[in-house]
Write an enzyme that holds these catalytic residues in place. Structure first.
Site, mmCIF file in Angstrom:
data_model
loop_
_atom_site.group_PDB
_atom_site.id
_atom_site.type_symbol
_atom_site.label_atom_id
_atom_site.label_comp_id
_atom_site.label_asym_id
_atom_site.label_seq_id
_atom_site.Cartn_x
_atom_site.Cartn_y
_atom_site.Cartn_z
ATOM 1 N N GLU A 27 0.820 -1.207 0.000
ATOM 2 C CA GLU A 27 0.000 0.000 0.000
ATOM 3 C C GLU A 27 0.856 1.260 0.000
ATOM 4 O OE1 GLU A 27 -3.122 0.186 2.902
ATOM 5 O OE2 GLU A 27 -3.981 1.958 1.948
ATOM 6 N N GLU B 238 -12.602 2.060 3.217
ATOM 7 C CA GLU B 238 -11.896 2.056 4.497
ATOM 8 C C GLU B 238 -12.264 3.323 5.263
ATOM 9 O OE1 GLU B 238 -7.378 0.603 5.545
ATOM 10 O OE2 GLU B 238 -7.680 1.962 3.904
#
Ligand code: MN
Length: 294
Positions: free
Chosen positions: A155, A250
């Site tokens: 990420e 998220e």
């Protein structure tokens, strides 16, 4: 249509209080295809527990993805070889648990410690040295990922959370060094909004190395709730690169507890949010992403 998922932390105040069976039942009810779970916990459940969780996911038509923010004690880029070795053992355990629940995507700050910053300003030479340590650790893990059929997604996050991969270009360069078809980049709209010159170009430049995609508004409100980002243009870019992977939201809105502390939620983003309100927000965001990627 891309599968749409939800990270496990939205309804909770603390990382360690998640009840996955009711969570997965709720996520399925709200329209999600994917439940993104805490790999550091799932990797240490026994096989009976994993069978129970997989049965629940299967029954509710959900796929599982594993999320991670490596604790500093598992920092794969640590100067201490013992810490790197502990990290490699930890991630190996995670990767080996994933087939047991049919999970094929590991994602997050998976290549170094999350919020494990240098304690001084670093030069490019120093950054390269730390990258080399991370690559060395990761190369050992890529074989495990390949053997377990896992896409290992790194990420790209903003500068306040990590220092190695802050832009898509850095993510792409890093992942190429791993020399594995299972090494991929994870882009997250919240982080991209802070670091990228151009969010759409970042997606296009990542191209077929994009393995996972996190979504949230500028302030981590659910995607679509404030329309603060160029959602239509980003969706068009995902189509242009023929991205078939998941869009996992998220969002973090609740104050108090370890989640709010780590995510730095210092204000009440949704005043008076009760469970029904949060459920509605999640369902609306799910529908928004489904329509966006239809
Ligand atoms: Mn993310």
């Amino acid at each position: 249509m891309n599968p749409i998922g939800m990270h496990y932390g939205f309804w909770s105040h603390n990382w360690d209080e998640i009840q996955y069976i009711p969570l997965m039942e709720k996520q399925a009810r709200l329209g999600f295809d994917i439940s993104e779970v805490a790999s550091a916990e799932w990797a240490y459940y026994d096989d009976a527990k994993l069978r129970e969780l997989k049965a629940c996911a299967d029954h509710n038509g959900l796929k599982i993805t594993y999320s991670i923010g490596l604790e500093p004690k598992y920092d794969l880029a640590s100067d201490d070889p013992a810490v790197r070795e502990t990290g490699i053992r930890h991630v190996t355990r995670i990767l080996e648990s994933m087939p047991k629940v049919g999970a094929t995507v590991l994602n997050g700050v998976s290549y170094a410690g999350w919020q494990a910053m240098p304690d001084y300003g670093i030069t490019m030479d120093e950054k390269r040295r730390k990258e080399d340590l991370a690559v060395d650790s990761m190369k050992k893990l890529m074989k495990v990922a390949e053997d377990n059929g896992v896409l290992y997604c790194c990420e790209v996050v903003n500068r306040f959370e990590q220092y190695l991969l802050n832009t898509a270009a850095e993510g792409v360069a890093f992942v190429k060094r791993l020399e594995s078809p299972n090494a991929k980049v994870l882009l997250d709209t919240f982080h991209m909004n802070i670091e990228e010159d151009d969010l759409v170009q970042a997606i296009l430049d990542t191209g077929d190395l994009l393995g996972h995609f996190h979504t949230g508004e500028r302030n981590r409100m659910p995607p679509g709730s404030t329309r603060s980002l160029p959602w239509e243009a980003m969706a068009a870019a995902l189509k242009q690169i023929n991205y078939q992977g998941a869009l996992v939201m998220e969002p973090f809105v609740l104050m108090g507890g370890s989640i709010a502390y780590d995510i730095k939620v210092w204000r009440d983003l949704v005043p008076g949010a009760d469970e029904a309100k949060l459920d509605q927000m999640a369902a609306d965001a799910c529908r928004f992403l489904k329509e966006l990627t239809a």
